[in-house]
Motif scaffolding. Sequence first.
Motif, PDB file in Angstrom:
ATOM      1  N   PHE A   1       0.857  -1.190   0.000  1.00  0.00           N
ATOM      2  CA  PHE A   1       0.000   0.000   0.000  1.00  0.00           C
ATOM      3  C   PHE A   1       0.893   1.240   0.000  1.00  0.00           C
ATOM      4  CE2 PHE A   1      -3.246  -2.801   2.024  1.00  0.00           C
ATOM      5  CZ  PHE A   1      -4.309  -2.508   1.185  1.00  0.00           C
ATOM      6  N   VAL A   2       2.001   1.122   0.743  1.00  0.00           N
ATOM      7  CA  VAL A   2       2.939   2.239   0.909  1.00  0.00           C
ATOM      8  C   VAL A   2       4.338   1.705   0.655  1.00  0.00           C
ATOM      9  CG1 VAL A   2       3.721   4.044   2.489  1.00  0.00           C
ATOM     10  CG2 VAL A   2       1.448   3.063   2.782  1.00  0.00           C
ATOM     11  N   ASP A   3       5.104   2.357  -0.220  1.00  0.00           N
ATOM     12  CA  ASP A   3       6.472   1.893  -0.490  1.00  0.00           C
ATOM     13  C   ASP A   3       7.373   2.181   0.710  1.00  0.00           C
ATOM     14  OD1 ASP A   3       5.580   1.222  -2.978  1.00  0.00           O
ATOM     15  OD2 ASP A   3       6.404   2.982  -3.993  1.00  0.00           O
ATOM     16  N   ASP A   4       8.202   1.197   1.049  1.00  0.00           N
ATOM     17  CA  ASP A   4       9.289   1.401   2.031  1.00  0.00           C
ATOM     18  C   ASP A   4       8.821   1.908   3.395  1.00  0.00           C
ATOM     19  OD1 ASP A   4      11.030   0.756  -0.094  1.00  0.00           O
ATOM     20  OD2 ASP A   4      11.026   2.836  -0.769  1.00  0.00           O
ATOM     21  N   ASP A   5       7.644   1.532   3.818  1.00  0.00           N
ATOM     22  CA  ASP A   5       7.178   1.933   5.150  1.00  0.00           C
ATOM     23  C   ASP A   5       6.244   0.860   5.700  1.00  0.00           C
ATOM     24  OD1 ASP A   5       6.141   3.057   7.435  1.00  0.00           O
ATOM     25  OD2 ASP A   5       5.750   5.031   6.556  1.00  0.00           O
ATOM     26  N   PRO A   6       6.834  -0.207   6.286  1.00  0.00           N
ATOM     27  CA  PRO A   6       6.032  -1.352   6.739  1.00  0.00           C
ATOM     28  C   PRO A   6       4.948  -0.971   7.748  1.00  0.00           C
ATOM     29  CG  PRO A   6       8.396  -1.813   6.951  1.00  0.00           C
ATOM     30  CD  PRO A   6       8.275  -0.391   6.506  1.00  0.00           C
ATOM     31  N   VAL A   7       5.229   0.043   8.601  1.00  0.00           N
ATOM     32  CA  VAL A   7       4.249   0.426   9.624  1.00  0.00           C
ATOM     33  C   VAL A   7       3.009   1.028   8.967  1.00  0.00           C
ATOM     34  CG1 VAL A   7       3.816   1.896  11.631  1.00  0.00           C
ATOM     35  CG2 VAL A   7       6.044   0.772  11.369  1.00  0.00           C
ATOM     36  N   ALA A   8       3.223   1.983   8.040  1.00  0.00           N
ATOM     37  CA  ALA A   8       2.087   2.601   7.338  1.00  0.00           C
ATOM     38  C   ALA A   8       1.359   1.557   6.493  1.00  0.00           C
ATOM     39  CB  ALA A   8       2.584   3.744   6.452  1.00  0.00           C
TER      40      ALA A   8
ATOM     41  N   GLN B   1       1.038  -1.668   7.160  1.00  0.00           N
ATOM     42  CA  GLN B   1       0.212  -2.486   8.063  1.00  0.00           C
ATOM     43  C   GLN B   1      -1.029  -1.705   8.504  1.00  0.00           C
ATOM     44  OE1 GLN B   1       0.690  -5.821   8.815  1.00  0.00           O
ATOM     45  NE2 GLN B   1      -1.382  -5.523   9.626  1.00  0.00           N
ATOM     46  N   GLU B   2      -0.845  -0.410   8.732  1.00  0.00           N
ATOM     47  CA  GLU B   2      -1.959   0.445   9.137  1.00  0.00           C
ATOM     48  C   GLU B   2      -3.052   0.479   8.056  1.00  0.00           C
ATOM     49  OE1 GLU B   2      -1.569   4.908  10.186  1.00  0.00           O
ATOM     50  OE2 GLU B   2      -0.453   3.802  11.717  1.00  0.00           O
ATOM     51  N   ALA B   3      -2.600   0.553   6.782  1.00  0.00           N
ATOM     52  CA  ALA B   3      -3.552   0.568   5.666  1.00  0.00           C
ATOM     53  C   ALA B   3      -4.368  -0.725   5.645  1.00  0.00           C
ATOM     54  CB  ALA B   3      -2.807   0.761   4.349  1.00  0.00           C
ATOM     55  N   ALA B   4      -3.678  -1.867   5.832  1.00  0.00           N
ATOM     56  CA  ALA B   4      -4.376  -3.163   5.843  1.00  0.00           C
ATOM     57  C   ALA B   4      -5.347  -3.245   7.022  1.00  0.00           C
ATOM     58  CB  ALA B   4      -3.357  -4.306   5.907  1.00  0.00           C
ATOM     59  N   ASN B   5      -4.891  -2.787   8.205  1.00  0.00           N
ATOM     60  CA  ASN B   5      -5.756  -2.825   9.399  1.00  0.00           C
ATOM     61  C   ASN B   5      -7.005  -1.978   9.203  1.00  0.00           C
ATOM     62  OD1 ASN B   5      -3.769  -4.364  10.533  1.00  0.00           O
ATOM     63  ND2 ASN B   5      -2.971  -2.764  11.873  1.00  0.00           N
ATOM     64  N   THR B   6      -6.835  -0.830   8.529  1.00  0.00           N
ATOM     65  CA  THR B   6      -7.980   0.055   8.257  1.00  0.00           C
ATOM     66  C   THR B   6      -9.020  -0.680   7.422  1.00  0.00           C
ATOM     67  OG1 THR B   6      -6.579   2.007   8.302  1.00  0.00           O
ATOM     68  CG2 THR B   6      -8.682   2.238   7.200  1.00  0.00           C
ATOM     69  N   LEU B   7      -8.547  -1.368   6.371  1.00  0.00           N
ATOM     70  CA  LEU B   7      -9.486  -2.086   5.501  1.00  0.00           C
ATOM     71  C   LEU B   7     -10.216  -3.181   6.266  1.00  0.00           C
ATOM     72  CD1 LEU B   7      -8.181  -2.828   1.887  1.00  0.00           C
ATOM     73  CD2 LEU B   7     -10.178  -1.554   2.614  1.00  0.00           C
ATOM     74  N   VAL B   8      -9.500  -3.887   7.143  1.00  0.00           N
ATOM     75  CA  VAL B   8     -10.142  -4.940   7.941  1.00  0.00           C
ATOM     76  C   VAL B   8     -11.224  -4.314   8.831  1.00  0.00           C
ATOM     77  CG1 VAL B   8      -9.818  -6.653   9.776  1.00  0.00           C
ATOM     78  CG2 VAL B   8      -8.166  -6.503   7.904  1.00  0.00           C
TER      79      VAL B   8
END
Length: 421
Positions: A132-139, A141-148
């Motif tokens: 979802f976001v290049d080179d930023d694993p935290v952001a 993961q946040e994007a995936a959590n938002t969708l869930v």
Amino acid sequence: MSHDLPANALGIDFGTSNSTVGWWRPGVEPLLELEDGKITLPSVVFFNTEERRPVYGRQALAEYLDGYEGRLMRSLKSLLGSKLLKSETTVLGSALPFRDLLGFFIGDLKRRAEAHAGRSFDQVVLGRPVFFVDDDPVADQEAANTLVAVANKLGFKDVSFQFEPIAAAFDYERTITHEERVLIVDIGGGTSDFSLIRLSPERRNLVDRQSDILATGGVHIGGTDFDKQLSLEGVMPLFGYGSRMKSDAFMPTSYHLNLATWHTINAVYAQKSQLALQNMRYDIVDPTGIDRLFKLIEERAGHWLAMQVEDSKIALTEHDNHRIDLKRIEAGLDVQLSRALFDQSIDALLQRVRDSIGELLKQAGVQATEIDTLFFTGGSSGIPALRQSVAALLPNARASEGNTFGSIGSGLAIEAKKRYG
């Protein structure tokens, strides 16, 4: 996996430009009709001020273009992983969190799919880009959590993900007769995603395919970026982009960048932005362009212009030239766009796509000559310069293409059947 019963779960491909929903049933193409007998629903919401209601898809675009008062929101998926996700926007006079906007649209997809299927669903496999976001694993993961969280709120109890290019691979796998090493190139509206995967008829029904996925990669470049470059190179100069100030500096570019980017167009209409432009006008050597920009703002024609550019990009995949009629802004004004100009405008983006594919092959320890098939999918995969530049990297690969907008949704439906029965 019992093959004679319809699946319990949906596969949803929530795309930047278009979305699809798949439901696996024996002997039937999995994609459900979502609007006017079509399998795609453009990822667009229009808040109609006069009737105080949101409308979606083609109807949203039609009402906006018919001149209804309201707010058009597009490229909603680009919100995921962006700073905007924690903020809100004003819609119909009240504050609406951007996260709720995603819920509106995905909820509408769910309603349409359930209406077509004649039943409700509480399990889903959602497609997701590799990043979802290049080179930023935290952001990311946040994007995936938002969708869930959005999906849970809409009544999906079980929510899982599959990478979009891998879903497309499973759709392609239905058609092959022997093992192939395939590079899936999925060029969507917001991201370019790549998967190197081993496919074969024998392995089609295995639930765990992890060992067949040789590498995945991606880069945050998609159709909206190609639109933006075409707009900046070919159209924005008519509206003052690149104008000289009396100080010999160039006019600031932020206004034109906002106009060339779907989800920032409204920023140009803000009072603060208009005041700054008015103050600047007297410092510009030739005000022709900025005066047209004022006319465009007065007409609120930013989204209309963005659609003209997008249509031009599509036309230039088939033709060498395409003309945009701009009489809405000024009598007799038009602009001729050429494929050569388009190719040149996206050259740097294509280089990043090639680099990403090179990186992927290195990661997999596979030579470019060892790829059997190059499978293109996604709405922007038809761009000739893109196809040629990727094909040139893989001298022995046969090019194949899926249903441009449907491969991912079909693959997700197949995956949903495997996971949830």
